[in-house]
Design a protein around this motif. Structure first.
Motif, PDB file in Angstrom:
ATOM      1  N   GLU A  65       0.813  -1.212   0.000  1.00 40.17           N
ATOM      2  CA  GLU A  65       0.000   0.000   0.000  1.00 40.17           C
ATOM      3  C   GLU A  65       0.851   1.268   0.000  1.00 40.17           C
ATOM      4  O   GLU A  65       0.353   2.353  -0.333  1.00 40.17           O
ATOM      5  CB  GLU A  65      -0.936   0.010   1.218  1.00 40.17           C
ATOM      6  CG  GLU A  65      -0.251   0.131   2.567  1.00 40.17           C
ATOM      7  CD  GLU A  65       0.290  -1.196   3.100  1.00 40.17           C
ATOM      8  OE1 GLU A  65       0.801  -1.210   4.233  1.00 40.17           O
ATOM      9  OE2 GLU A  65       0.168  -2.212   2.383  1.00 40.17           O
ATOM     10  N   ASP A  66       2.131   1.158   0.381  1.00 41.18           N
ATOM     11  CA  ASP A  66       3.001   2.331   0.456  1.00 41.18           C
ATOM     12  C   ASP A  66       3.577   2.737  -0.903  1.00 41.18           C
ATOM     13  O   ASP A  66       4.294   3.739  -0.993  1.00 41.18           O
ATOM     14  CB  ASP A  66       4.154   2.078   1.428  1.00 41.18           C
ATOM     15  CG  ASP A  66       3.684   2.044   2.876  1.00 41.18           C
ATOM     16  OD1 ASP A  66       2.523   2.421   3.119  1.00 41.18           O
ATOM     17  OD2 ASP A  66       4.462   1.653   3.754  1.00 41.18           O
ATOM     18  N   VAL A  71      -0.773   7.504   3.396  1.00 40.61           N
ATOM     19  CA  VAL A  71      -0.250   8.399   4.420  1.00 40.61           C
ATOM     20  C   VAL A  71      -0.445   7.731   5.782  1.00 40.61           C
ATOM     21  O   VAL A  71      -1.562   7.323   6.114  1.00 40.61           O
ATOM     22  CB  VAL A  71      -0.948   9.770   4.397  1.00 40.61           C
ATOM     23  CG1 VAL A  71      -0.410  10.662   5.518  1.00 40.61           C
ATOM     24  CG2 VAL A  71      -0.755  10.436   3.045  1.00 40.61           C
ATOM     25  N   ASN A  72       0.628   7.610   6.543  1.00 38.52           N
ATOM     26  CA  ASN A  72       0.590   6.977   7.861  1.00 38.52           C
ATOM     27  C   ASN A  72       1.223   7.932   8.868  1.00 38.52           C
ATOM     28  O   ASN A  72       2.443   7.943   9.053  1.00 38.52           O
ATOM     29  CB  ASN A  72       1.341   5.640   7.846  1.00 38.52           C
ATOM     30  CG  ASN A  72       0.817   4.687   6.779  1.00 38.52           C
ATOM     31  OD1 ASN A  72      -0.257   4.130   6.901  1.00 38.52           O
ATOM     32  ND2 ASN A  72       1.587   4.526   5.710  1.00 38.52           N
ATOM     33  N   PHE A  73       0.384   8.749   9.510  1.00 38.18           N
ATOM     34  CA  PHE A  73       0.898   9.783  10.404  1.00 38.18           C
ATOM     35  C   PHE A  73       1.595   9.197  11.629  1.00 38.18           C
ATOM     36  O   PHE A  73       2.478   9.831  12.216  1.00 38.18           O
ATOM     37  CB  PHE A  73      -0.248  10.706  10.857  1.00 38.18           C
ATOM     38  CG  PHE A  73      -0.826  11.527   9.751  1.00 38.18           C
ATOM     39  CD1 PHE A  73      -0.130  12.595   9.209  1.00 38.18           C
ATOM     40  CD2 PHE A  73      -2.074  11.219   9.214  1.00 38.18           C
ATOM     41  CE1 PHE A  73      -0.660  13.353   8.177  1.00 38.18           C
ATOM     42  CE2 PHE A  73      -2.616  11.975   8.192  1.00 38.18           C
ATOM     43  CZ  PHE A  73      -1.912  13.037   7.671  1.00 38.18           C
ATOM     44  N   ASP A  74       1.224   7.989  12.017  1.00 35.63           N
ATOM     45  CA  ASP A  74       1.772   7.410  13.235  1.00 35.63           C
ATOM     46  C   ASP A  74       3.185   6.861  13.060  1.00 35.63           C
ATOM     47  O   ASP A  74       3.828   6.487  14.046  1.00 35.63           O
ATOM     48  CB  ASP A  74       0.859   6.299  13.750  1.00 35.63           C
ATOM     49  CG  ASP A  74       0.629   5.211  12.722  1.00 35.63           C
ATOM     50  OD1 ASP A  74       0.717   5.518  11.507  1.00 35.63           O
ATOM     51  OD2 ASP A  74       0.355   4.063  13.112  1.00 35.63           O
ATOM     52  N   ARG A  75       3.688   6.826  11.825  1.00 37.15           N
ATOM     53  CA  ARG A  75       5.044   6.290  11.610  1.00 37.15           C
ATOM     54  C   ARG A  75       5.855   7.158  10.650  1.00 37.15           C
ATOM     55  O   ARG A  75       6.706   6.677   9.926  1.00 37.15           O
ATOM     56  CB  ARG A  75       4.975   4.857  11.093  1.00 37.15           C
ATOM     57  CG  ARG A  75       4.290   4.699   9.735  1.00 37.15           C
ATOM     58  CD  ARG A  75       4.076   3.243   9.376  1.00 37.15           C
ATOM     59  NE  ARG A  75       3.843   3.068   7.945  1.00 37.15           N
ATOM     60  CZ  ARG A  75       3.386   1.951   7.395  1.00 37.15           C
ATOM     61  NH1 ARG A  75       3.099   0.919   8.175  1.00 37.15           N
ATOM     62  NH2 ARG A  75       3.220   1.877   6.084  1.00 37.15           N
ATOM     63  N   ALA A  91       5.749  10.767   4.636  1.00 34.54           N
ATOM     64  CA  ALA A  91       4.347  10.367   4.672  1.00 34.54           C
ATOM     65  C   ALA A  91       4.150   9.055   5.407  1.00 34.54           C
ATOM     66  O   ALA A  91       3.053   8.490   5.372  1.00 34.54           O
ATOM     67  CB  ALA A  91       3.790  10.263   3.256  1.00 34.54           C
ATOM     68  N   GLY A  92       5.201   8.548   6.061  1.00 33.41           N
ATOM     69  CA  GLY A  92       5.101   7.295   6.789  1.00 33.41           C
ATOM     70  C   GLY A  92       5.136   6.064   5.914  1.00 33.41           C
ATOM     71  O   GLY A  92       4.752   4.967   6.346  1.00 33.41           O
ATOM     72  N   ARG A  98       9.209   1.349  -1.548  1.00 35.76           N
ATOM     73  CA  ARG A  98       9.176   2.311  -2.637  1.00 35.76           C
ATOM     74  C   ARG A  98      10.413   2.207  -3.530  1.00 35.76           C
ATOM     75  O   ARG A  98      10.332   2.419  -4.738  1.00 35.76           O
ATOM     76  CB  ARG A  98       9.024   3.720  -2.068  1.00 35.76           C
ATOM     77  CG  ARG A  98       7.660   3.929  -1.441  1.00 35.76           C
ATOM     78  CD  ARG A  98       7.499   5.307  -0.848  1.00 35.76           C
ATOM     79  NE  ARG A  98       7.647   6.385  -1.836  1.00 35.76           N
ATOM     80  CZ  ARG A  98       6.706   6.742  -2.696  1.00 35.76           C
ATOM     81  NH1 ARG A  98       5.552   6.092  -2.728  1.00 35.76           N
ATOM     82  NH2 ARG A  98       6.911   7.746  -3.531  1.00 35.76           N
ATOM     83  N   ILE A  99      11.568   1.883  -2.948  1.00 40.57           N
ATOM     84  CA  ILE A  99      12.766   1.681  -3.773  1.00 40.57           C
ATOM     85  C   ILE A  99      12.585   0.473  -4.678  1.00 40.57           C
ATOM     86  O   ILE A  99      12.918   0.510  -5.876  1.00 40.57           O
ATOM     87  CB  ILE A  99      14.010   1.523  -2.882  1.00 40.57           C
ATOM     88  CG1 ILE A  99      14.372   2.857  -2.227  1.00 40.57           C
ATOM     89  CG2 ILE A  99      15.188   0.999  -3.699  1.00 40.57           C
ATOM     90  CD1 ILE A  99      15.539   2.761  -1.271  1.00 40.57           C
ATOM     91  N   MET A 100      12.053  -0.608  -4.133  1.00 43.45           N
ATOM     92  CA  MET A 100      11.831  -1.801  -4.949  1.00 43.45           C
ATOM     93  C   MET A 100      10.809  -1.537  -6.051  1.00 43.45           C
ATOM     94  O   MET A 100      10.982  -1.971  -7.196  1.00 43.45           O
ATOM     95  CB  MET A 100      11.374  -2.954  -4.058  1.00 43.45           C
ATOM     96  CG  MET A 100      12.428  -3.421  -3.063  1.00 43.45           C
ATOM     97  SD  MET A 100      11.817  -4.655  -1.886  1.00 43.45           S
ATOM     98  CE  MET A 100      11.593  -6.061  -2.967  1.00 43.45           C
TER      99      MET A 100
END
Length: 302
Positions: A65-66, A71-75, A91-92, A98-100
């Motif tokens: 999902e990333d 957006v994951n505010f907690d991390r 954005a957590g 994302r690199i992969m």
């Protein structure tokens, strides 16, 4: 009676010349030279890993999902840990994921641009070298015009005019890079068109298209392949630079140059959002250069 053997035809002479050239270049001693070149082998293994990631990343990434605009505010901006090996971005989102996912964008950009540049530049350079005269002067002056402007500047200008997107960045780089292969093909043509087998085939009535693409092109394939391997790294570097400057891929795409640009606002405190995509660019470009050096030694017999 003594047996009379027919003289070899011009096509046989030509094909024999090509076969002898290719067999000498692709011999086992050449392969052993390549395998003894440790940087080239290491670069090949790394690129094999990148290709596997590019093909199978949807099943390999830990947080699918990333990849997009999650957006994951907690991390947000978490440091590298056992849960997030390379940390998270502003954005957590998991940086490793994302690199992969961005591997396909960077390698795909290099493949598309190099392929387009070869398809345009090689025939243009071959025609200029084969016919000479005004044809050669006009084509090579056009090549000089494109060569007079730095590749990054010209590609960036074209990309800005077309509009920021990854596809437009590919188009811009293809417009810039054909000149490299035009020069290579032109230089090779000036040397190869004087070979005896070319004169024999011409005397037999072969068309110019047959001489260019069936007789001469196979003999310059090694030089084109080495140039493509060496330039693929430069194409990827300039392509990610265009995205870094805001004229390439658009957010939230997981493109390496864009990731470096997004993370620079949080330096030096949060160093990981920019460092790890930058390392991916560095190792990919370095691996392609090492492969190119190994191929050059392989074909040259050094």
């Amino acid at each position: 009676m003594t047996e009379t053997r027919p003289l070899p035809s011009a096509a046989d002479v030509s094909l024999d010349a090509v076969d002898d050239r290719l067999s000498s270049e692709q011999s086992w001693p050449g392969l052993r030279r390549f395998m003894r070149n440790r940087p080239a082998v290491l670069g090949s293994l790394f690129m094999l890993l990148m290709i596997c990631i590019m093909a199978f990343w949807p099943w390999l990434v830990p947080y699918p999902e990333d990849v997009a605009d999650a957006v994951n505010f907690d991390r947000m901006l978490e440091r590298p840990s056992a849960e997030f090996w390379l940390g998270t971005d502003e954005a957590g989102r998991d940086i490793l994921t994302r690199i992969m996912a961005g591997t396909g964008m960077s390698l795909g950009l290099g493949l598309v641009v190099i392929t387009c540049a070869i398809c345009v530049g090689v025939p243009v350079g071959m025609i200029a070298g084969y016919y000479g005269g005004w044809t050669e002067r006009i084509i090579m002056r056009l090549v000089d015009v494109f060569s007079s402007v730095p590749a990054l500047v010209l590609a960036l200008a074209i990309s800005v005019l077309l509009g920021p997107s990854l596809v437009n960045a590919m188009i811009a780089l293809s417009v810039v890079w054909w000149r490299v292969f035009a020069r290579i093909a032109h230089g090779q043509m000036l040397s190869l068109k004087t070979e005896p087998y070319v004169a024999i085939v011409r005397q037999m009535g072969a068309s110019d298209g047959h001489i260019l693409f069936r007789e001469i092109l196979p003999n310059m394939a090694s030089a084109i392949l080495v140039t493509a391997s060496l330039d693929a790294g430069a194409v990827i570097l300039i392509g990610t630079s265009i995205s870094f400057l805001g004229a390439g891929a658009n957010p939230p795409a997981a493109e390496w140059g864009l990731m470096v640009a997004s993370g620079r606002a949080y330096l030096p405190g949060a160093w990981w959002p920019s460092l790890f995509p930058g390392l991916a660019i560095f190792f990919t470009v370095m691996s392609l250069n090492m492969i190119g050096d190994g191929l050059r030694d392989y074909f040259s017999g050094e």
